[in-house]
Motif scaffolding. Sequence first.
Motif, PDB file in Angstrom:
ATOM      1  N   UNK A   1      46.297  35.716 -58.946  1.00 38.27           N
ATOM      2  CA  UNK A   1      46.594  34.563 -58.450  1.00 38.27           C
ATOM      3  C   UNK A   1      48.283  34.206 -58.006  1.00 38.27           C
ATOM      4  N   UNK A   2      48.838  35.116 -58.606  1.00 37.19           N
ATOM      5  CA  UNK A   2      50.842  34.381 -59.254  1.00 37.19           C
ATOM      6  C   UNK A   2      51.137  35.671 -58.200  1.00 37.19           C
ATOM      7  N   UNK A   3      50.268  36.661 -57.420  1.00 33.92           N
ATOM      8  CA  UNK A   3      50.517  37.679 -56.440  1.00 33.92           C
ATOM      9  C   UNK A   3      50.487  37.258 -55.452  1.00 33.92           C
ATOM     10  N   UNK A   4      49.169  36.786 -55.081  1.00 38.20           N
ATOM     11  CA  UNK A   4      49.168  36.288 -53.845  1.00 38.20           C
ATOM     12  C   UNK A   4      50.584  34.601 -53.766  1.00 38.20           C
ATOM     13  N   UNK A   5      50.096  34.385 -55.157  1.00 39.10           N
ATOM     14  CA  UNK A   5      50.778  33.154 -55.211  1.00 39.10           C
ATOM     15  C   UNK A   5      52.530  34.164 -54.096  1.00 39.10           C
ATOM     16  N   UNK A   6      53.197  34.419 -54.364  1.00 41.89           N
ATOM     17  CA  UNK A   6      54.213  35.546 -53.928  1.00 41.89           C
ATOM     18  C   UNK A   6      54.348  35.944 -53.006  1.00 41.89           C
ATOM     19  N   UNK A   7      53.228  36.617 -52.118  1.00 40.19           N
ATOM     20  CA  UNK A   7      53.235  37.378 -51.480  1.00 40.19           C
ATOM     21  C   UNK A   7      52.816  36.304 -50.023  1.00 40.19           C
ATOM     22  N   UNK A   8      53.028  35.904 -49.524  1.00 45.44           N
ATOM     23  CA  UNK A   8      52.340  35.011 -48.014  1.00 45.44           C
ATOM     24  C   UNK A   8      52.295  35.555 -47.546  1.00 45.44           C
ATOM     25  N   UNK A   9      52.995  37.018 -46.607  1.00 41.37           N
ATOM     26  CA  UNK A   9      51.804  37.563 -45.524  1.00 41.37           C
ATOM     27  C   UNK A   9      50.142  38.240 -46.435  1.00 41.37           C
TER      28      UNK A   9
ATOM     29  N   UNK B   1      37.233  30.866 -45.918  1.00 43.42           N
ATOM     30  CA  UNK B   1      38.158  30.057 -46.390  1.00 43.42           C
ATOM     31  C   UNK B   1      39.547  29.199 -45.329  1.00 43.42           C
ATOM     32  N   UNK B   2      38.856  28.114 -45.702  1.00 42.06           N
ATOM     33  CA  UNK B   2      39.928  27.055 -44.615  1.00 42.06           C
ATOM     34  C   UNK B   2      41.387  27.612 -44.446  1.00 42.06           C
ATOM     35  N   UNK B   3      41.885  27.760 -45.402  1.00 39.04           N
ATOM     36  CA  UNK B   3      43.361  27.751 -45.603  1.00 39.04           C
ATOM     37  C   UNK B   3      43.228  29.393 -46.738  1.00 39.04           C
ATOM     38  N   UNK B   4      44.736  29.581 -46.565  1.00 37.74           N
ATOM     39  CA  UNK B   4      44.942  31.345 -47.316  1.00 37.74           C
ATOM     40  C   UNK B   4      45.310  30.098 -48.474  1.00 37.74           C
ATOM     41  N   UNK B   5      45.533  29.345 -48.759  1.00 38.50           N
ATOM     42  CA  UNK B   5      45.939  28.495 -50.400  1.00 38.50           C
ATOM     43  C   UNK B   5      44.308  28.164 -51.161  1.00 38.50           C
ATOM     44  N   UNK B   6      43.487  28.143 -50.659  1.00 41.63           N
ATOM     45  CA  UNK B   6      41.930  27.245 -50.581  1.00 41.63           C
ATOM     46  C   UNK B   6      41.885  29.128 -51.934  1.00 41.63           C
ATOM     47  N   UNK B   7      42.071  30.137 -50.853  1.00 39.14           N
ATOM     48  CA  UNK B   7      41.911  31.867 -51.798  1.00 39.14           C
ATOM     49  C   UNK B   7      42.480  31.858 -52.585  1.00 39.14           C
TER      50      UNK B   7
END
Length: 269
Positions: free
Chosen positions: A36-44, A87-93
């Motif tokens: 989850x921390x990795x996905x928070x950092x890596x927007x692309x 997912x409706x948006x990346x944040x939901x993932x």
Amino acid sequence: MRGISRTSLETVDERLGSVLASADTAALGRELFEVAALLDREHTLRRWLADPANPAEGKSGLAGNLLEAKVSPATILVVGDIVQARWSNPRDLVAAVERAAVFATVAGAEGEQRLGEVEDELFRFGRILSGEPELRAALTNEAATPAAKAELVGSLLGGKSDPATSALVTEVVTRPRGRTLEQGLEYYGQLVAERAQRYVALVRTAVALSDAQQERLRTTLSRAYGRPIHLNIDVDPKVLGGLSIRVGDEVIDGTIAGRLSEVRRRLAG
């Protein structure tokens, strides 16, 4: 979450249950929090994995290649299930990964029927923070390293609380993800309650409630909401009298302070 994300979440939860049955759940929780921390950092990366135009197999393949040799097969399996969902948006993932991390972290407590204790400990730690501004300042100090904050949490909770509680508080403190400490603790408490298939009612009262009063209130709310209710009780003299009850986004304010506030609002209008 709503719509597509809600449907995907139900599927992911179901799949997660089968993984938890045979995994080292504490390690799984730690690794999922790292993802989850990795996905928070890596927007692309987050956007690509959440893009419905990209093939599901390609998403799980990419996630597997990135995580291989860094995490357990169980973590790769859970993350693969999540990125393949819509997912409706990346944040939901990202929220789905974090949710799975919380569920994995508390799986040991769940197996020993201690989820209620974890809920209570998260709530009590939040109340301690509200009364100890110096402690709160130390845990939110941007100059302090995550390791130092984790060590402080360990000194406060180590051996005094459930290991799951300590792990969740450490996560909230070291990686708040845009939440205040209080918001993070409340959110994780809600997820623990959801895992226990019950709602949390935050009850504010001017005086402590007796065991009998708590049981009557719990029974009444459980009937009203059609699900077991876990009570978090905050004794606050500022409410003056009566009860303020919040279940999710719904607030039932029967306090004198609440009624006075409503009168003042109407007079001002």
